[in-house]
Design a protein around this motif. Structure first.
Motif, PDB file in Angstrom:
ATOM      1  N   CYS A  18      45.740 -22.137  46.969  1.00  0.00           N
ATOM      2  CA  CYS A  18      45.427 -20.980  46.116  1.00  0.00           C
ATOM      3  C   CYS A  18      44.514 -21.362  44.959  1.00  0.00           C
ATOM      4  N   THR A  22      41.132 -19.352  44.471  1.00  0.00           N
ATOM      5  CA  THR A  22      40.869 -18.623  43.225  1.00  0.00           C
ATOM      6  C   THR A  22      39.583 -19.101  42.578  1.00  0.00           C
ATOM      7  N   THR A  49      39.565 -13.329  48.315  1.00  0.00           N
ATOM      8  CA  THR A  49      40.410 -14.402  47.767  1.00  0.00           C
ATOM      9  C   THR A  49      41.590 -14.690  48.696  1.00  0.00           C
ATOM     10  N   VAL A  50      42.212 -13.645  49.212  1.00  0.00           N
ATOM     11  CA  VAL A  50      43.347 -13.835  50.129  1.00  0.00           C
ATOM     12  C   VAL A  50      42.881 -14.512  51.423  1.00  0.00           C
ATOM     13  N   THR A  54      44.140 -18.205  52.655  1.00  0.00           N
ATOM     14  CA  THR A  54      44.768 -18.462  53.953  1.00  0.00           C
ATOM     15  C   THR A  54      44.171 -19.704  54.606  1.00  0.00           C
TER      16      THR A  54
END
Length: 181
Positions: A18, A22, A49-50, A54
């Motif tokens: 993450c 980010t 971002t997600v 992943t």
């Protein structure tokens, strides 16, 4: 003996992925706007971002070196840049668009290189902190043994007696006190 914290599993793995996602999304968005592109939609940025998170968490299965981090971040930057160019409006002329494209590419490349160096430092810091915490935290004590009676599995009887049952009954009569006194 010390506790062994492993940053390639669990919450620390997710934190590392993450962190890369980010910084990559923020870097792409800020670089896109700073080089003259229009600001993308917040939902689009969150979705990107997600998606990057992943992939980044999947790549966080082991400690990565500077080249792997730079490659992953650079690929995420390129993909994000292409998606932002395709999905946002540009109001430039033909000549300024070529100049702006090279400016945007140079800004993305420089920012990606600087951010990759920062992420390499963060990667080293996370692994160093995990090792330091593992040395300080007390070791988990093993669970005490459970003293429970063993359950014997008795097969269900069909109600039919076999020849072996009859023979064993005759050879081993039941023993015990008499039923009546």
């Amino acid at each position: 003996m010390a506790v062994r914290l492993v940053p390639v599993r669990g919450a620390l793995r997710a934190l590392r992925g993450c962190l890369l996602a980010t910084t990559s999304a923020a870097l792409a968005t800020v670089g896109h706007v700073a080089a003259g592109g229009s600001a993308p939609d917040t939902a689009l940025t969150a979705l990107l971002t997600v998606l990057i998170a992943t992939v980044a968490v999947a790549f966080a299965d082991k400690r990565r070196g500077p080249l792997a981090i730079l490659t992953t971040l650079g690929t995420a930057q390129l993909a994000t840049h292409l998606l932002l160019n395709a999905l946002t409006l540009h109001e430039h002329g033909a000549v300024t668009e070529v100049i702006d494209s090279w400016t945007m590419f140079a800004a993305h490349a420089a920012a990606t290189l600087i951010t990759a160096l920062l992420l390499v430092g963060a990667e080293s810091a996370i692994f160093g902190m995990a090792a330091a915490l593992g040395a300080v935290l007390p070791r988990r004590s093993p669970r005490p043994p459970v003293f429970a009676p063993l359950l014997a599995v008795i097969p269900a009887r069909s109600g039919l007696f076999t020849a072996l049952d009859v023979l064993l009954r005759r050879a081993h009569a039941r023993r015990g006190p008499p039923l009546t006194s």
